[in-house]
Scaffold this motif. Structure first.
Motif, mmCIF file in Angstrom:
data_model
loop_
_atom_site.group_PDB
_atom_site.id
_atom_site.type_symbol
_atom_site.label_atom_id
_atom_site.label_comp_id
_atom_site.label_asym_id
_atom_site.label_seq_id
_atom_site.Cartn_x
_atom_site.Cartn_y
_atom_site.Cartn_z
ATOM 1 N N GLU A 46 33.997 7.546 31.683
ATOM 2 C CA GLU A 46 33.463 8.887 31.479
ATOM 3 C C GLU A 46 33.735 9.344 30.056
ATOM 4 O O GLU A 46 34.771 9.025 29.466
ATOM 5 C CB GLU A 46 34.086 9.883 32.475
ATOM 6 N N ILE A 48 34.881 11.942 27.429
ATOM 7 C CA ILE A 48 35.804 13.062 27.489
ATOM 8 C C ILE A 48 35.762 13.933 26.247
ATOM 9 O O ILE A 48 36.148 15.101 26.313
ATOM 10 C CB ILE A 48 37.248 12.594 27.769
ATOM 11 N N GLU A 60 34.873 17.186 27.950
ATOM 12 C CA GLU A 60 34.747 17.195 29.404
ATOM 13 C C GLU A 60 35.732 18.227 29.943
ATOM 14 O O GLU A 60 36.819 18.424 29.381
ATOM 15 C CB GLU A 60 35.040 15.789 29.923
ATOM 16 N N ASP A 61 35.359 18.906 31.027
ATOM 17 C CA ASP A 61 36.133 20.054 31.490
ATOM 18 C C ASP A 61 37.605 19.754 31.730
ATOM 19 O O ASP A 61 38.471 20.580 31.444
ATOM 20 C CB ASP A 61 35.513 20.608 32.785
ATOM 21 N N ILE A 109 26.167 21.249 28.630
ATOM 22 C CA ILE A 109 26.031 19.900 29.173
ATOM 23 C C ILE A 109 24.605 19.417 28.968
ATOM 24 O O ILE A 109 23.695 20.200 28.679
ATOM 25 C CB ILE A 109 26.404 19.864 30.674
ATOM 26 N N PRO A 115 26.896 15.310 32.092
ATOM 27 C CA PRO A 115 28.103 15.269 31.273
ATOM 28 C C PRO A 115 28.017 16.153 30.028
ATOM 29 O O PRO A 115 26.928 16.496 29.571
ATOM 30 C CB PRO A 115 28.180 13.797 30.861
ATOM 31 N N SER A 116 29.193 16.466 29.494
ATOM 32 C CA SER A 116 29.254 17.113 28.191
ATOM 33 C C SER A 116 29.085 16.084 27.085
ATOM 34 O O SER A 116 28.577 16.392 26.007
ATOM 35 C CB SER A 116 30.591 17.836 28.007
#
Length: 135
Positions: A46, A48, A60-61, A109, A115-116
Protein backbone atom coordinates in the motif's frame (compact mmCIF):
# COMPACT_ATOMS: atom_id res chain seq x y z
CA UNK A 1 16.18 4.45 -16.11
CA UNK A 2 16.23 5.20 -12.43
CA UNK A 3 17.96 3.36 -9.61
CA UNK A 4 16.53 3.60 -6.12
CA UNK A 5 18.33 2.43 -2.99
CA UNK A 6 16.60 2.44 0.39
CA UNK A 7 18.30 2.45 3.77
CA UNK A 8 17.49 3.12 7.40
CA UNK A 9 15.23 0.22 8.29
CA UNK A 10 15.60 -1.75 11.50
CA UNK A 11 13.91 -2.91 14.67
CA UNK A 12 12.32 -0.53 17.13
CA UNK A 13 9.88 -0.68 20.00
CA UNK A 14 6.40 0.74 19.74
CA UNK A 15 6.44 4.49 20.17
CA UNK A 16 9.91 4.78 18.70
CA UNK A 17 11.15 6.52 15.56
CA UNK A 18 13.04 5.68 12.41
CA UNK A 19 14.20 7.65 9.40
CA UNK A 20 14.28 5.97 6.03
CA UNK A 21 16.27 7.23 3.07
CA UNK A 22 16.04 6.48 -0.62
CA UNK A 23 18.85 7.59 -2.90
CA UNK A 24 17.80 8.09 -6.51
CA UNK A 25 20.09 8.14 -9.53
CA UNK A 26 19.61 8.15 -13.29
CA UNK A 27 16.84 9.98 -15.11
CA UNK A 28 15.53 11.85 -12.08
CA UNK A 29 14.62 14.84 -14.26
CA UNK A 30 11.85 12.72 -15.76
CA UNK A 31 11.00 10.37 -12.90
CA UNK A 32 10.57 13.07 -10.29
CA UNK A 33 7.43 12.02 -8.46
CA UNK A 34 8.17 9.82 -5.49
CA UNK A 35 6.37 7.68 -2.99
CA UNK A 36 6.90 5.33 -0.09
CA UNK A 37 5.07 2.03 -0.04
CA UNK A 38 4.73 -0.55 2.69
CA UNK A 39 4.37 -4.26 2.10
CA UNK A 40 3.26 -6.76 4.72
CA UNK A 41 1.21 -9.97 4.87
CA UNK A 42 -1.79 -8.20 6.41
CA UNK A 43 -2.37 -5.52 3.79
CA UNK A 44 -0.15 -6.43 0.88
CA UNK A 45 1.50 -3.40 -0.74
CA UNK A 46 0.00 0.00 0.00
CA UNK A 47 1.09 3.54 -0.68
CA UNK A 48 1.63 5.46 2.51
CA UNK A 49 3.23 8.74 1.43
CA UNK A 50 3.88 10.59 -1.79
CA UNK A 51 5.53 13.84 -2.74
CA UNK A 52 5.73 16.12 -5.78
CA UNK A 53 8.89 18.00 -6.80
CA UNK A 54 7.41 21.21 -5.39
CA UNK A 55 7.17 19.59 -1.97
CA UNK A 56 3.43 19.00 -1.87
CA UNK A 57 2.85 15.75 0.00
CA UNK A 58 0.00 13.50 0.94
CA UNK A 59 -0.37 10.48 3.18
CA UNK A 60 -2.43 7.41 3.77
CA UNK A 61 -4.77 8.01 6.71
CA UNK A 62 -3.11 5.60 9.14
CA UNK A 63 0.21 7.47 9.03
CA UNK A 64 -1.02 11.06 8.91
CA UNK A 65 0.44 13.08 11.76
CA UNK A 66 3.09 10.44 12.47
CA UNK A 67 5.09 10.15 9.22
CA UNK A 68 6.69 12.91 7.18
CA UNK A 69 7.96 12.52 3.64
CA UNK A 70 10.52 14.93 2.26
CA UNK A 71 12.66 15.28 -0.83
CA UNK A 72 16.12 16.74 -1.24
CA UNK A 73 15.97 17.77 -4.88
CA UNK A 74 19.65 18.69 -4.98
CA UNK A 75 20.95 15.37 -3.68
CA UNK A 76 18.03 13.36 -5.10
CA UNK A 77 17.33 11.69 -1.77
CA UNK A 78 13.86 10.87 -0.54
CA UNK A 79 13.22 10.60 3.19
CA UNK A 80 10.51 9.19 5.41
CA UNK A 81 10.56 10.29 9.03
CA UNK A 82 8.48 7.86 11.07
CA UNK A 83 7.42 8.70 14.62
CA UNK A 84 5.12 7.05 17.15
CA UNK A 85 5.62 3.74 15.41
CA UNK A 86 3.11 0.97 15.95
CA UNK A 87 3.46 -2.79 15.46
CA UNK A 88 1.13 -2.55 12.46
CA UNK A 89 3.68 -0.28 10.78
CA UNK A 90 5.98 -3.30 10.42
CA UNK A 91 6.81 -4.39 6.92
CA UNK A 92 9.12 -3.83 4.00
CA UNK A 93 9.25 -0.20 2.93
CA UNK A 94 9.91 0.52 -0.71
CA UNK A 95 10.40 3.79 -2.51
CA UNK A 96 9.14 4.33 -6.00
CA UNK A 97 9.58 6.94 -8.71
CA UNK A 98 7.26 7.81 -11.57
CA UNK A 99 7.05 10.40 -14.35
CA UNK A 100 3.48 11.19 -13.31
CA UNK A 101 2.27 12.34 -9.88
CA UNK A 102 1.59 9.65 -7.30
CA UNK A 103 -0.57 12.02 -5.26
CA UNK A 104 -3.15 14.68 -6.01
CA UNK A 105 -1.95 18.19 -5.27
CA UNK A 106 -5.22 19.05 -3.54
CA UNK A 107 -4.68 16.30 -0.97
CA UNK A 108 -7.70 14.24 -1.97
CA UNK A 109 -7.88 10.57 -2.84
CA UNK A 110 -7.68 9.42 -6.43
CA UNK A 111 -11.25 8.09 -6.59
CA UNK A 112 -14.02 7.26 -4.06
CA UNK A 113 -12.73 4.56 -1.74
CA UNK A 114 -9.36 4.72 -3.41
CA UNK A 115 -5.85 5.50 -2.23
CA UNK A 116 -4.16 8.77 -1.41
CA UNK A 117 -0.98 7.45 -3.03
CA UNK A 118 -1.38 5.60 -6.29
CA UNK A 119 0.85 2.75 -7.35
CA UNK A 120 3.18 3.53 -10.27
CA UNK A 121 2.27 1.63 -13.40
CA UNK A 122 5.44 2.38 -15.33
CA UNK A 123 7.81 3.59 -12.65
CA UNK A 124 10.80 2.29 -10.81
CA UNK A 125 11.12 0.58 -7.44
CA UNK A 126 13.82 0.09 -4.89
CA UNK A 127 14.59 -3.24 -3.26
CA UNK A 128 13.07 -2.22 0.07
CA UNK A 129 14.18 -1.93 3.66
CA UNK A 130 12.57 -3.84 6.51
CA UNK A 131 11.00 -2.16 9.52
CA UNK A 132 10.01 -4.21 12.55
CA UNK A 133 8.08 -2.60 15.38
CA UNK A 134 7.70 -4.66 18.53
CA UNK A 135 5.04 -4.10 21.17
Amino acid sequence: QVRLMESGGGSVQAGGSLRLSCAASGDTDTYKYYGWFRQNPQKGREGIAGINPDGIANYEDSVKGRFTISLDNFENILYLEMNSLKPEDSGVYLCAADYRPLIKADGTIWYPGGPSVRTPLNGYWGQGTRVTVSS
